[in-house]
Write an enzyme that holds these catalytic residues in place. Sequence first.
Site, PDB file in Angstrom:
ATOM      1  N   HIS A 118       0.812  -1.226   0.000  1.00 31.61           N
ATOM      2  CA  HIS A 118       0.000   0.000   0.000  1.00 31.61           C
ATOM      3  C   HIS A 118       0.838   1.265   0.000  1.00 31.61           C
ATOM      4  O   HIS A 118       0.413   2.309   0.472  1.00 31.61           O
ATOM      5  CB  HIS A 118      -0.959  -0.007   1.208  1.00 31.61           C
ATOM      6  CG  HIS A 118      -1.948  -1.134   1.152  1.00 31.61           C
ATOM      7  ND1 HIS A 118      -2.624  -1.589   2.259  1.00 31.61           N
ATOM      8  CD2 HIS A 118      -2.352  -1.920   0.126  1.00 31.61           C
ATOM      9  CE1 HIS A 118      -3.422  -2.596   1.907  1.00 31.61           C
ATOM     10  NE2 HIS A 118      -3.265  -2.815   0.622  1.00 31.61           N
ATOM     11  N   ASN A 213      -2.781 -12.598  16.216  1.00 35.91           N
ATOM     12  CA  ASN A 213      -3.759 -11.515  16.379  1.00 35.91           C
ATOM     13  C   ASN A 213      -4.497 -11.769  17.692  1.00 35.91           C
ATOM     14  O   ASN A 213      -4.978 -12.882  17.903  1.00 35.91           O
ATOM     15  CB  ASN A 213      -4.740 -11.553  15.195  1.00 35.91           C
ATOM     16  CG  ASN A 213      -5.606 -10.312  15.117  1.00 35.91           C
ATOM     17  OD1 ASN A 213      -6.015  -9.757  16.145  1.00 35.91           O
ATOM     18  ND2 ASN A 213      -5.854  -9.841  13.905  1.00 35.91           N
TER      19      ASN A 213
HETATM   20  C1  BV8 Z   1      -7.874  -2.336  -5.436  1.00 36.55           C
HETATM   21  C2  BV8 Z   1      -3.030   2.978   2.495  1.00 36.55           C
HETATM   22  C3  BV8 Z   1      -8.245  -2.763  -7.707  1.00 36.55           C
HETATM   23  C4  BV8 Z   1      -3.646   4.306   2.735  1.00 36.55           C
HETATM   24  C5  BV8 Z   1      -4.832   1.353   2.511  1.00 36.55           C
HETATM   25  C6  BV8 Z   1     -15.633  -5.396  -2.053  1.00 36.55           C
HETATM   26  C7  BV8 Z   1     -15.067  -6.643  -1.953  1.00 36.55           C
HETATM   27  C8  BV8 Z   1     -13.710  -6.824  -2.150  1.00 36.55           C
HETATM   28  C9  BV8 Z   1     -12.881  -5.734  -2.435  1.00 36.55           C
HETATM   29  C10 BV8 Z   1     -13.451  -4.510  -2.500  1.00 36.55           C
HETATM   30  C11 BV8 Z   1     -14.806  -4.315  -2.330  1.00 36.55           C
HETATM   31  N1  BV8 Z   1     -15.052  -2.989  -2.460  1.00 36.55           N
HETATM   32  C12 BV8 Z   1     -13.875  -2.333  -2.715  1.00 36.55           C
HETATM   33  C13 BV8 Z   1     -12.920  -3.259  -2.760  1.00 36.55           C
HETATM   34  C14 BV8 Z   1     -11.513  -3.016  -3.011  1.00 36.55           C
HETATM   35  C15 BV8 Z   1     -10.880  -2.372  -1.788  1.00 36.55           C
HETATM   36  C16 BV8 Z   1     -11.167  -3.131  -0.525  1.00 36.55           C
HETATM   37  O1  BV8 Z   1     -10.591  -4.188  -0.291  1.00 36.55           O
HETATM   38  N2  BV8 Z   1     -12.067  -2.593   0.318  1.00 36.55           N
HETATM   39  C17 BV8 Z   1     -12.386  -3.295   1.543  1.00 36.55           C
HETATM   40  C18 BV8 Z   1     -12.548  -2.279   2.672  1.00 36.55           C
HETATM   41  C19 BV8 Z   1     -13.634  -4.139   1.306  1.00 36.55           C
HETATM   42  N3  BV8 Z   1      -9.463  -2.452  -2.068  1.00 36.55           N
HETATM   43  C20 BV8 Z   1      -8.901  -1.478  -2.790  1.00 36.55           C
HETATM   44  O2  BV8 Z   1      -9.464  -0.482  -3.177  1.00 36.55           O
HETATM   45  C21 BV8 Z   1      -7.439  -1.740  -3.144  1.00 36.55           C
HETATM   46  N4  BV8 Z   1      -7.278  -1.517  -4.564  1.00 36.55           N
HETATM   47  O3  BV8 Z   1      -8.618  -3.229  -5.105  1.00 36.55           O
HETATM   48  O4  BV8 Z   1      -7.545  -2.024  -6.743  1.00 36.55           O
HETATM   49  C22 BV8 Z   1      -9.426  -1.911  -7.988  1.00 36.55           C
HETATM   50  C23 BV8 Z   1      -9.216  -0.779  -8.741  1.00 36.55           C
HETATM   51  C24 BV8 Z   1     -10.320   0.015  -9.045  1.00 36.55           C
HETATM   52  C25 BV8 Z   1     -11.603  -0.333  -8.567  1.00 36.55           C
HETATM   53  C26 BV8 Z   1     -11.771  -1.474  -7.766  1.00 36.55           C
HETATM   54  C27 BV8 Z   1     -10.692  -2.268  -7.481  1.00 36.55           C
HETATM   55  C28 BV8 Z   1      -6.548  -0.741  -2.430  1.00 36.55           C
HETATM   56  C29 BV8 Z   1      -6.526  -1.082  -0.965  1.00 36.55           C
HETATM   57  C30 BV8 Z   1      -5.466  -0.233  -0.282  1.00 36.55           C
HETATM   58  C31 BV8 Z   1      -6.115   0.872   0.486  1.00 36.55           C
HETATM   59  N5  BV8 Z   1      -5.079   1.577   1.250  1.00 36.55           N
HETATM   60  N6  BV8 Z   1      -3.854   1.980   3.160  1.00 36.55           N
HETATM   61  C32 BV8 Z   1      -3.479   4.728   4.170  1.00 36.55           C
HETATM   62  O5  BV8 Z   1      -2.842   3.991   4.968  1.00 36.55           O
HETATM   63  O6  BV8 Z   1      -3.970   5.812   4.486  1.00 36.55           O
HETATM   64  S1  BV8 Z   1      -5.714   0.177   3.313  1.00 36.55           S
HETATM   65  C33 BV8 Z   1      -5.500   0.225   4.990  1.00 36.55           C
HETATM   66  O7  BV8 Z   1      -6.161  -0.962   5.458  1.00 36.55           O
HETATM   67  C34 BV8 Z   1      -4.076   0.088   5.509  1.00 36.55           C
HETATM   68  O8  BV8 Z   1      -3.101  -0.194   4.547  1.00 36.55           O
HETATM   69  C35 BV8 Z   1      -4.217  -1.118   6.449  1.00 36.55           C
HETATM   70  O9  BV8 Z   1      -3.035  -1.751   6.692  1.00 36.55           O
HETATM   71  C36 BV8 Z   1      -5.129  -1.914   5.633  1.00 36.55           C
HETATM   72  C37 BV8 Z   1      -5.717  -3.170   6.145  1.00 36.55           C
HETATM   73  O10 BV8 Z   1      -6.144  -2.971   7.415  1.00 36.55           O
HETATM   74  P1  BV8 Z   1      -5.328  -3.760   8.545  1.00 36.55           P
HETATM   75  O11 BV8 Z   1      -3.872  -3.514   8.335  1.00 36.55           O
HETATM   76  O12 BV8 Z   1      -5.784  -5.159   8.569  1.00 36.55           O
HETATM   77  O13 BV8 Z   1      -5.758  -2.953   9.815  1.00 36.55           O
HETATM   78  P2  BV8 Z   1      -7.111  -3.144  10.626  1.00 36.55           P
HETATM   79  O14 BV8 Z   1      -7.248  -1.991  11.564  1.00 36.55           O
HETATM   80  O15 BV8 Z   1      -8.206  -3.473   9.683  1.00 36.55           O
HETATM   81  O16 BV8 Z   1      -6.848  -4.478  11.502  1.00 36.55           O
HETATM   82  C38 BV8 Z   1      -5.865  -4.444  12.522  1.00 36.55           C
HETATM   83  C39 BV8 Z   1      -5.835  -5.845  13.082  1.00 36.55           C
HETATM   84  O17 BV8 Z   1      -4.773  -5.900  14.014  1.00 36.55           O
HETATM   85  C40 BV8 Z   1      -7.097  -6.239  13.823  1.00 36.55           C
HETATM   86  O18 BV8 Z   1      -7.476  -7.536  13.413  1.00 36.55           O
HETATM   87  C41 BV8 Z   1      -6.670  -6.255  15.287  1.00 36.55           C
HETATM   88  O19 BV8 Z   1      -7.306  -7.296  16.012  1.00 36.55           O
HETATM   89  C42 BV8 Z   1      -5.213  -6.554  15.178  1.00 36.55           C
HETATM   90  N7  BV8 Z   1      -4.372  -6.058  16.265  1.00 36.55           N
HETATM   91  C43 BV8 Z   1      -4.581  -4.976  17.058  1.00 36.55           C
HETATM   92  N8  BV8 Z   1      -3.543  -4.856  17.914  1.00 36.55           N
HETATM   93  C44 BV8 Z   1      -2.665  -5.871  17.626  1.00 36.55           C
HETATM   94  C45 BV8 Z   1      -3.201  -6.632  16.579  1.00 36.55           C
HETATM   95  N9  BV8 Z   1      -2.569  -7.704  16.056  1.00 36.55           N
HETATM   96  C46 BV8 Z   1      -1.387  -8.047  16.604  1.00 36.55           C
HETATM   97  N10 BV8 Z   1      -0.804  -7.365  17.606  1.00 36.55           N
HETATM   98  C47 BV8 Z   1      -1.414  -6.274  18.141  1.00 36.55           C
HETATM   99  N11 BV8 Z   1      -0.832  -5.605  19.152  1.00 36.55           N
END
Ligand code: BV8
Length: 253
Positions: A118, A213
């Site tokens: 990303h 996690n």
């Molecule tokens: C794309 C950069 C092709 C910016 C980020 C429907 C179905 C499927 C896909 C999609 C859909 N609708 C839209 C999509 C595509 C979309 C997507 O997946 N959306 C999701 C929300 C459904 N994806 C995209 O758009 C990607 N591009 O698909 O291109 C395309 C092109 C055109 C049209 C369509 C498709 C681009 C995705 C990248 C977005 N950019 N970040 C920024 O940072 O500002 S994403 C952002 O989320 C971060 O990068 C982050 O890392 C990432 C994922 O989240 P996580 O890292 O998992 O973080 P989260 O908070 O969710 O979870 C944290 C976890 O840690 C938890 O489970 C928690 O329990 C745990 N935790 C907490 N503390 C600890 C711990 N674990 C261990 N130790 C601890 N101490």
Amino acid sequence: MEIPEALLNRLAKANHVAVLTGAGVSAESGIKTFRDPDGLWAQFNPAELASVDGFMSNPEIVWSWYQHRVEVVNNAKPNPGHYAIAEMQKLFPKLTLITQNVDRLHHRAGSDKVIELHGNIVENHCFDCKEPFHGETNLPDKQLPVCPRCGGRIRPSVVWFGEMLPVGALEAAEEAAYTCDVFFSVGTSAEVYPAANLPVVAKRAGAYVVEVNPNITVLSSYVDAKLPAPSGEALPILLEEFRKYQKFYDDLL
Ligand code: BV8
Ligand code: ZN
């Protein structure tokens, strides 16, 4: 926390270990995650901020949000989870580190080859001509930096929702998922695609999949082993147990 013997055994025989990390691995460095209750998205709507439309319609808000996050990242330090992953690079013949994070803490912890799916938040480039931007970003009275080459808007070099991932990065990540013997999913809710496909690709290709996690995710019922603890605690324990296990077998042979 118990480390399953099967995991130690698979690691002892592993030629290639792949690690996918998400925001959770940086939580113990004081960087908020995205989807935890006090996470970034709880206060903001990702569609508004981490998207092209958001930037085009509210460049000032998006820019100042990123500037705030850059400050948090610059003041943050890698935690024992980052260091353990850097350590793993020396323990296995091949380790591929894939991150969704944009904070570069893996680099600062000593991991040298990091696949950034990303992008990263510390670099910027021109929205129009893509020219990398190294100028001043903290301008007075919320002025936005402009591209010296074409006058275009400067943006953070992250991948926004709806944007394609860097082709080389995604290909390398998928290749690692296909070919690794053990795949770790660390600190990710496994909700963002295409990154969330990687553990599934690995499992289907026969890898032993481990989730690190403290919470349950959509992946939890699908993995071979779960270390239900913060990565900063779980990974150092894993390495310690693995070293003991390896020594025991080395002494046996
Ligand atoms: C794309 C950069 C092709 C910016 C980020 C429907 C179905 C499927 C896909 C999609 C859909 N609708 C839209 C999509 C595509 C979309 C997507 O997946 N959306 C999701 C929300 C459904 N994806 C995209 O758009 C990607 N591009 O698909 O291109 C395309 C092109 C055109 C049209 C369509 C498709 C681009 C995705 C990248 C977005 N950019 N970040 C920024 O940072 O500002 S994403 C952002 O989320 C971060 O990068 C982050 O890392 C990432 C994922 O989240 P996580 O890292 O998992 O973080 P989260 O908070 O969710 O979870 C944290 C976890 O840690 C938890 O489970 C928690 O329990 C745990 N935790 C907490 N503390 C600890 C711990 N674990 C261990 N130790 C601890 N101490
Ligand atoms: Zn430009």
